[in-house]
Design a protein around this motif. Sequence first.
Motif, PDB file in Angstrom:
ATOM      1  N   GLY A  65       0.790  -1.224   0.000  1.00  0.00           N
ATOM      2  CA  GLY A  65       0.000   0.000   0.000  1.00  0.00           C
ATOM      3  C   GLY A  65       0.819   1.269   0.000  1.00  0.00           C
ATOM      4  N   VAL A  66       1.988   1.250  -0.636  1.00  0.00           N
ATOM      5  CA  VAL A  66       2.819   2.453  -0.739  1.00  0.00           C
ATOM      6  C   VAL A  66       2.187   3.371  -1.786  1.00  0.00           C
ATOM      7  N   VAL A  67       1.684   4.505  -1.349  1.00  0.00           N
ATOM      8  CA  VAL A  67       0.947   5.411  -2.234  1.00  0.00           C
ATOM      9  C   VAL A  67       1.922   6.281  -3.027  1.00  0.00           C
ATOM     10  N   LEU A  68       1.643   6.406  -4.336  1.00  0.00           N
ATOM     11  CA  LEU A  68       2.490   7.179  -5.233  1.00  0.00           C
ATOM     12  C   LEU A  68       1.767   8.432  -5.703  1.00  0.00           C
ATOM     13  N   ALA A 131       0.047  -4.805  -5.121  1.00  0.00           N
ATOM     14  CA  ALA A 131       0.105  -3.547  -4.373  1.00  0.00           C
ATOM     15  C   ALA A 131      -0.705  -3.610  -3.089  1.00  0.00           C
ATOM     16  N   ARG A 132      -1.649  -4.546  -3.024  1.00  0.00           N
ATOM     17  CA  ARG A 132      -2.486  -4.682  -1.830  1.00  0.00           C
ATOM     18  C   ARG A 132      -2.170  -5.947  -1.051  1.00  0.00           C
ATOM     19  N   GLY A 133      -0.981  -6.480  -1.275  1.00  0.00           N
ATOM     20  CA  GLY A 133      -0.496  -7.598  -0.481  1.00  0.00           C
ATOM     21  C   GLY A 133      -1.018  -8.955  -0.887  1.00  0.00           C
ATOM     22  N   LEU A 134      -1.623  -9.063  -2.079  1.00  0.00           N
ATOM     23  CA  LEU A 134      -2.133 -10.340  -2.569  1.00  0.00           C
ATOM     24  C   LEU A 134      -1.153 -10.961  -3.558  1.00  0.00           C
ATOM     25  N   ALA A 135      -1.255 -12.268  -3.707  1.00  0.00           N
ATOM     26  CA  ALA A 135      -0.432 -12.956  -4.701  1.00  0.00           C
ATOM     27  C   ALA A 135      -1.011 -12.730  -6.093  1.00  0.00           C
ATOM     28  N   THR A 136      -0.173 -12.895  -7.098  1.00  0.00           N
ATOM     29  CA  THR A 136      -0.686 -12.842  -8.462  1.00  0.00           C
ATOM     30  C   THR A 136      -1.662 -13.997  -8.664  1.00  0.00           C
ATOM     31  N   PHE A 137      -2.601 -13.808  -9.577  1.00  0.00           N
ATOM     32  CA  PHE A 137      -3.672 -14.783  -9.788  1.00  0.00           C
ATOM     33  C   PHE A 137      -3.183 -15.913 -10.691  1.00  0.00           C
ATOM     34  N   ALA A 138      -3.683 -17.127 -10.431  1.00  0.00           N
ATOM     35  CA  ALA A 138      -3.360 -18.285 -11.277  1.00  0.00           C
ATOM     36  C   ALA A 138      -4.400 -18.369 -12.387  1.00  0.00           C
ATOM     37  N   TRP A 139      -4.037 -17.921 -13.574  1.00  0.00           N
ATOM     38  CA  TRP A 139      -4.984 -17.815 -14.676  1.00  0.00           C
ATOM     39  C   TRP A 139      -5.110 -19.118 -15.455  1.00  0.00           C
ATOM     40  N   THR A 140      -6.302 -19.395 -15.946  1.00  0.00           N
ATOM     41  CA  THR A 140      -6.493 -20.455 -16.935  1.00  0.00           C
ATOM     42  C   THR A 140      -5.878 -19.992 -18.255  1.00  0.00           C
ATOM     43  N   ASP A 141      -5.171 -20.885 -18.940  1.00  0.00           N
ATOM     44  CA  ASP A 141      -4.459 -20.499 -20.167  1.00  0.00           C
ATOM     45  C   ASP A 141      -3.555 -19.302 -19.866  1.00  0.00           C
ATOM     46  N   PRO A 142      -2.499 -19.498 -19.069  1.00  0.00           N
ATOM     47  CA  PRO A 142      -1.671 -18.367 -18.621  1.00  0.00           C
ATOM     48  C   PRO A 142      -1.126 -17.508 -19.757  1.00  0.00           C
ATOM     49  N   THR A 143      -0.813 -18.140 -20.879  1.00  0.00           N
ATOM     50  CA  THR A 143      -0.323 -17.390 -22.037  1.00  0.00           C
ATOM     51  C   THR A 143      -1.370 -17.444 -23.136  1.00  0.00           C
ATOM     52  N   LEU A 144      -1.936 -16.294 -23.451  1.00  0.00           N
ATOM     53  CA  LEU A 144      -2.931 -16.214 -24.520  1.00  0.00           C
ATOM     54  C   LEU A 144      -2.235 -15.770 -25.799  1.00  0.00           C
ATOM     55  N   ALA A 162     -10.443 -12.034  -9.578  1.00  0.00           N
ATOM     56  CA  ALA A 162      -9.140 -11.524  -9.142  1.00  0.00           C
ATOM     57  C   ALA A 162      -9.235 -10.064  -8.723  1.00  0.00           C
ATOM     58  N   LEU A 163      -9.995  -9.273  -9.479  1.00  0.00           N
ATOM     59  CA  LEU A 163     -10.140  -7.858  -9.150  1.00  0.00           C
ATOM     60  C   LEU A 163     -11.010  -7.669  -7.908  1.00  0.00           C
ATOM     61  N   ASN A 164     -12.049  -8.479  -7.773  1.00  0.00           N
ATOM     62  CA  ASN A 164     -12.902  -8.382  -6.580  1.00  0.00           C
ATOM     63  C   ASN A 164     -12.102  -8.639  -5.304  1.00  0.00           C
ATOM     64  N   GLN A 165     -11.168  -9.580  -5.361  1.00  0.00           N
ATOM     65  CA  GLN A 165     -10.326  -9.859  -4.195  1.00  0.00           C
ATOM     66  C   GLN A 165      -9.464  -8.650  -3.845  1.00  0.00           C
ATOM     67  N   ALA A 166      -8.992  -7.935  -4.870  1.00  0.00           N
ATOM     68  CA  ALA A 166      -8.200  -6.728  -4.620  1.00  0.00           C
ATOM     69  C   ALA A 166      -9.062  -5.645  -3.982  1.00  0.00           C
ATOM     70  N   TYR A 167     -10.302  -5.508  -4.453  1.00  0.00           N
ATOM     71  CA  TYR A 167     -11.223  -4.546  -3.841  1.00  0.00           C
ATOM     72  C   TYR A 167     -11.450  -4.895  -2.369  1.00  0.00           C
ATOM     73  N   GLN A 168     -11.635  -6.182  -2.093  1.00  0.00           N
ATOM     74  CA  GLN A 168     -11.852  -6.615  -0.716  1.00  0.00           C
ATOM     75  C   GLN A 168     -10.631  -6.299   0.142  1.00  0.00           C
ATOM     76  N   ALA A 169      -9.435  -6.556  -0.391  1.00  0.00           N
ATOM     77  CA  ALA A 169      -8.212  -6.274   0.359  1.00  0.00           C
ATOM     78  C   ALA A 169      -8.054  -4.783   0.634  1.00  0.00           C
ATOM     79  N   ALA A 170      -8.596  -3.958  -0.265  1.00  0.00           N
ATOM     80  CA  ALA A 170      -8.513  -2.506  -0.098  1.00  0.00           C
ATOM     81  C   ALA A 170      -9.654  -1.953   0.757  1.00  0.00           C
ATOM     82  N   GLY A 171     -10.556  -2.841   1.216  1.00  0.00           N
ATOM     83  CA  GLY A 171     -11.689  -2.391   2.013  1.00  0.00           C
ATOM     84  C   GLY A 171     -12.735  -1.666   1.200  1.00  0.00           C
TER      85      GLY A 171
END
Length: 205
Positions: A65-68, A131-144, A162-171
């Motif tokens: 959460g280092v703000v720029l 940026a919110r302390g979560l791991a990168t997401f494990a995507w289906t078909d990682p390389t499109l 994946a984005l909803n989890q980031a919203y949750q982590a950010a409150g």
Amino acid sequence: VTVTYAAATAPTVTITTPTASPTYGTSLSSLSLGGTASGVTQVTWANNRGGGGTATGTTSWTASGVVLQTGANLLTVTARDAAGNTATGVLTVTLSSTLAFTDDPLVAQRTLSRALHITELRAVINSVRVARGLATFAWTDPTLTAGSTPVKMVHLAELRAALNQAYQAAGRTAPAYTDPTVVGRLTLIKAIHVNELRAAVRNIN
């Protein structure tokens, strides 16, 4: 007579996340710092544009959460040992003023959803997560691969999750989506689906 001995080994600190290089560019307004240190009891960080705090951990440390601010941000990490000796690491992060996507916005019935659109969103969402302390997401078909990997509903569903989890982590409250429940082969990926995700990324950024 009181004799004070200096520390036998000077402390060290190294920044490794988001990069080990001295400079880094991003379009996201916050990030996580991370790295290693030795012989220290505390690691702190400060931004010359404002803000600072204490990292979690010492030998292996993180600061989320280092703000720029737009433009150059000089981030200084200071490690301190029990004797008060310090070591510093510096990273200059440049925040661009806009978050650019290909074919922005997508136009209904005119712009086809492409693998590139999904790949761009994956990269940005992973940056938001880290940026919110979560791991990168494990995507289906990682390389499109354009022209060979079809864009599937599972790709859209994973982007939302994946984005909803980031919203949750950010409150924050998760975004509302058109066609909130998507079903493979029954729900078509529409321009609005991609545009909504792009807007949600910009909103949390």
